[in-house]
Design a protein around this motif. Structure first.
Motif, mmCIF file in Angstrom:
data_model
loop_
_atom_site.group_PDB
_atom_site.id
_atom_site.type_symbol
_atom_site.label_atom_id
_atom_site.label_comp_id
_atom_site.label_asym_id
_atom_site.label_seq_id
_atom_site.Cartn_x
_atom_site.Cartn_y
_atom_site.Cartn_z
ATOM 1 N N HIS A 34 9.342 6.689 -4.446
ATOM 2 C CA HIS A 34 10.797 6.849 -4.467
ATOM 3 C C HIS A 34 11.433 5.504 -4.122
ATOM 4 O O HIS A 34 10.734 4.479 -4.021
ATOM 5 C CB HIS A 34 11.223 7.953 -3.496
ATOM 6 N N PHE A 59 5.112 -2.937 4.714
ATOM 7 C CA PHE A 59 5.088 -1.571 5.243
ATOM 8 C C PHE A 59 6.508 -1.164 5.623
ATOM 9 O O PHE A 59 7.315 -1.997 6.036
ATOM 10 C CB PHE A 59 4.173 -1.494 6.477
ATOM 11 N N GLY A 60 6.804 0.147 5.529
ATOM 12 C CA GLY A 60 8.148 0.636 5.818
ATOM 13 C C GLY A 60 8.353 0.892 7.305
ATOM 14 O O GLY A 60 7.462 1.410 7.984
ATOM 15 N N VAL A 66 14.872 3.279 3.873
ATOM 16 C CA VAL A 66 15.846 3.600 2.828
ATOM 17 C C VAL A 66 16.211 5.081 2.963
ATOM 18 O O VAL A 66 15.332 5.935 3.118
ATOM 19 C CB VAL A 66 15.264 3.316 1.429
ATOM 20 N N PRO A 121 0.828 -1.212 0.000
ATOM 21 C CA PRO A 121 0.000 0.000 0.000
ATOM 22 C C PRO A 121 0.868 1.271 0.000
ATOM 23 O O PRO A 121 1.816 1.372 0.781
ATOM 24 C CB PRO A 121 -0.787 -0.084 1.326
ATOM 25 N N LEU A 136 14.338 8.854 3.013
ATOM 26 C CA LEU A 136 13.568 9.256 1.833
ATOM 27 C C LEU A 136 12.104 9.439 2.222
ATOM 28 O O LEU A 136 11.559 8.657 2.999
ATOM 29 C CB LEU A 136 13.682 8.205 0.729
ATOM 30 N N MET A 179 0.833 5.866 -1.060
ATOM 31 C CA MET A 179 0.063 7.043 -1.484
ATOM 32 C C MET A 179 0.650 7.643 -2.764
ATOM 33 O O MET A 179 0.353 8.786 -3.107
ATOM 34 C CB MET A 179 0.043 8.089 -0.370
ATOM 35 N N ASP A 212 7.885 4.597 8.858
ATOM 36 C CA ASP A 212 6.706 5.040 9.603
ATOM 37 C C ASP A 212 6.487 4.045 10.742
ATOM 38 O O ASP A 212 5.578 3.210 10.698
ATOM 39 C CB ASP A 212 5.506 5.130 8.665
ATOM 40 N N HIS A 252 9.813 3.214 -1.451
ATOM 41 C CA HIS A 252 8.691 2.390 -1.922
ATOM 42 C C HIS A 252 9.203 1.246 -2.799
ATOM 43 O O HIS A 252 8.680 0.127 -2.754
ATOM 44 C CB HIS A 252 7.702 3.231 -2.735
ATOM 45 N N LEU A 297 10.130 -1.720 -0.806
ATOM 46 C CA LEU A 297 8.958 -2.506 -0.385
ATOM 47 C C LEU A 297 8.501 -3.417 -1.530
ATOM 48 O O LEU A 297 8.221 -4.607 -1.333
ATOM 49 C CB LEU A 297 7.789 -1.570 -0.022
HETATM 50 P P1 AMP Z 1 3.478 6.543 1.802
HETATM 51 O O1 AMP Z 1 3.287 6.501 0.324
HETATM 52 O O2 AMP Z 1 4.356 7.660 2.243
HETATM 53 O O3 AMP Z 1 2.218 6.399 2.579
HETATM 54 O O4 AMP Z 1 4.326 5.241 2.144
HETATM 55 C C1 AMP Z 1 3.922 3.980 1.690
HETATM 56 C C2 AMP Z 1 4.779 2.944 2.342
HETATM 57 O O5 AMP Z 1 6.152 3.179 2.012
HETATM 58 C C3 AMP Z 1 4.697 2.992 3.873
HETATM 59 O O6 AMP Z 1 4.656 1.670 4.362
HETATM 60 C C4 AMP Z 1 5.966 3.697 4.248
HETATM 61 O O7 AMP Z 1 6.439 3.350 5.539
HETATM 62 C C5 AMP Z 1 6.915 3.200 3.179
HETATM 63 N N1 AMP Z 1 8.060 4.117 3.057
HETATM 64 C C6 AMP Z 1 8.007 5.463 2.869
HETATM 65 N N2 AMP Z 1 9.264 5.982 2.859
HETATM 66 C C7 AMP Z 1 10.107 4.944 3.074
HETATM 67 C C8 AMP Z 1 11.543 4.824 3.198
HETATM 68 N N3 AMP Z 1 12.352 5.887 3.098
HETATM 69 N N4 AMP Z 1 12.051 3.592 3.422
HETATM 70 C C9 AMP Z 1 11.237 2.503 3.523
HETATM 71 N N5 AMP Z 1 9.891 2.551 3.410
HETATM 72 C C10 AMP Z 1 9.337 3.747 3.198
#
Ligand code: AMP
Length: 305
Positions: A38, A167-168, A197, A32, A205, A34, A171, A41, A44
């Motif tokens: 980068h 999930f990252g 990352v 998942p 990031l 948004m 967060d 993502h 993941l």
């Molecule tokens: P977001 O699009 O920001 O909601 O993030 C989507 C998923 O990507 C979430 O599970 C975030 O924790 C993960 N994510 C965002 N930035 C990073 C990062 N720098 N390293 C690893 N996972 C990330």
């Protein structure tokens, strides 16, 4: 195979079932996001592709988790570039629905409550944020259920497909909450956390980094430097000396520190005295949040001693 795009739940289900096919030991991964993707993502997506037969990524900017309409409006939307990045990682299918598909009746009357775990740290600064985030994660996990039937978490007894969601650790509070939701409410999915990352200079990031000026970005490096200090002390089994790490952050005039604490990785409760005086043993998590220029940044470091 070229990546497929679904914008409706029906389309996601049909295409997902076609890709998964039938047979023993199949697995499906869900990533998942948004959008505004980068390398974080991408990590993941790569983990999901390595561990599953079929990978579905979702791109949805969830209005329910934004307290501020301006923040929601200016959230970057870069669908074409996102599809290219996901295709490069080997993702099979992207679900990118419009808001009406996810919330056909407008705002839902019933939502997931993130409870005490969702009220602290990020939740204290962003009331309702985690209720909104968990509500959409619950919906996305249900939309993404492998179509062959009700799967078991992780392993797949009886030939049902395994189901994993990625999930990252970036967060950290969201990850802890999603793990608890899935455990406490018995969702049939295994949650996989992926390490943060960073850019080569250490900045975690984030889709929001693009709103930092050059000077602000430079100033923001103090967050990862302060976390690094704590990691070094934990590795050396020394008291963490959170006060001096905090002073380092506060010495940077462009950075407005919100919180910087050492907590239990599951409950997110502060560890006694934040391990200032004594080396700790086991696992801990250092959490930091700060405003840098117009942007609220969060970062964290898992600590082991
Ligand atoms: P977001 O699009 O920001 O909601 O993030 C989507 C998923 O990507 C979430 O599970 C975030 O924790 C993960 N994510 C965002 N930035 C990073 C990062 N720098 N390293 C690893 N996972 C990330």
């Amino acid at each position: 195979m070229p990546i497929k795009l679904a914008t409706t739940v029906a389309g996601l289900r049909t295409e997902g079932a076609r890709l998964l096919g039938s047979g023993q030991g199949r697995s499906q991964g869900l990533v998942p996001t948004m959008g505004a993707l980068h390398e974080g993502h991408a990590a993941l997506a790569r983990a999901a592709v390595e561990q599953n037969d079929v990978v579905v990524a979702t791109i949805f900017v969830n209005p329910l988790q934004f307290g501020d309409a301006v923040d929601l409006d200016r959230y970057p939307r870069t669908l074409d570039a996102d599809l290219a990045l996901l295709e490069d990682q080997g993702v099979d299918l992207v679900f990118a629905p419009p808001v009406e598909e996810v919330y056909p009746g407008g705002e839902p009357l019933v939502r997931i409550t993130s409870g005490r775990l969702g009220e602290k740290w990020e939740g204290a600064s962003r009331p309702g944020h985690f209720d909104g985030a968990l509500t959409v994660v619950a919906k996305l996990l249900h939309y993404g259920l492998p179509a062959a039937g009700l799967p078991a978490a992780g392993a797949a007894p009886g030939g049902l497909p395994a189901y994993r969601a990625y999930f990252g650790q970036k967060d950290a509070q969201q990850l802890a909450l999603v793990r608890r939701m899935v455990a406490d409410l018995n969702f049939p999915v295994e949650i996989v956390g992926v390490p943060t990352v960073r850019a080569v200079d250490g900045l975690a990031l984030s889709s929001r980094n693009r709103f930092l000026s050059g000077e602000e970005r430079e100033a923001a490096l103090v967050l990862s430097r302060a976390l690094r200090l704590l990691e070094e002390r934990a590795d050396a089994r020394q008291p963490l000396d959170l006060d001096s790490a905090r002073a380092l952050v506060e010495s940077q005039p462009l950075v407005g520190l919100d919180y910087f604490e050492v907590v239990d990785p599951e409950t997110l409760e502060p560890l006694a005295e934040n391990c200032r005086q004594t080396p700790f043993s086991g696992e801990a998590l250092a959490l930091i949040a700060a405003k840098v220029g117009p942007v609220r940044l969060i970062d964290n470091a898992p600590l082991r001693s």
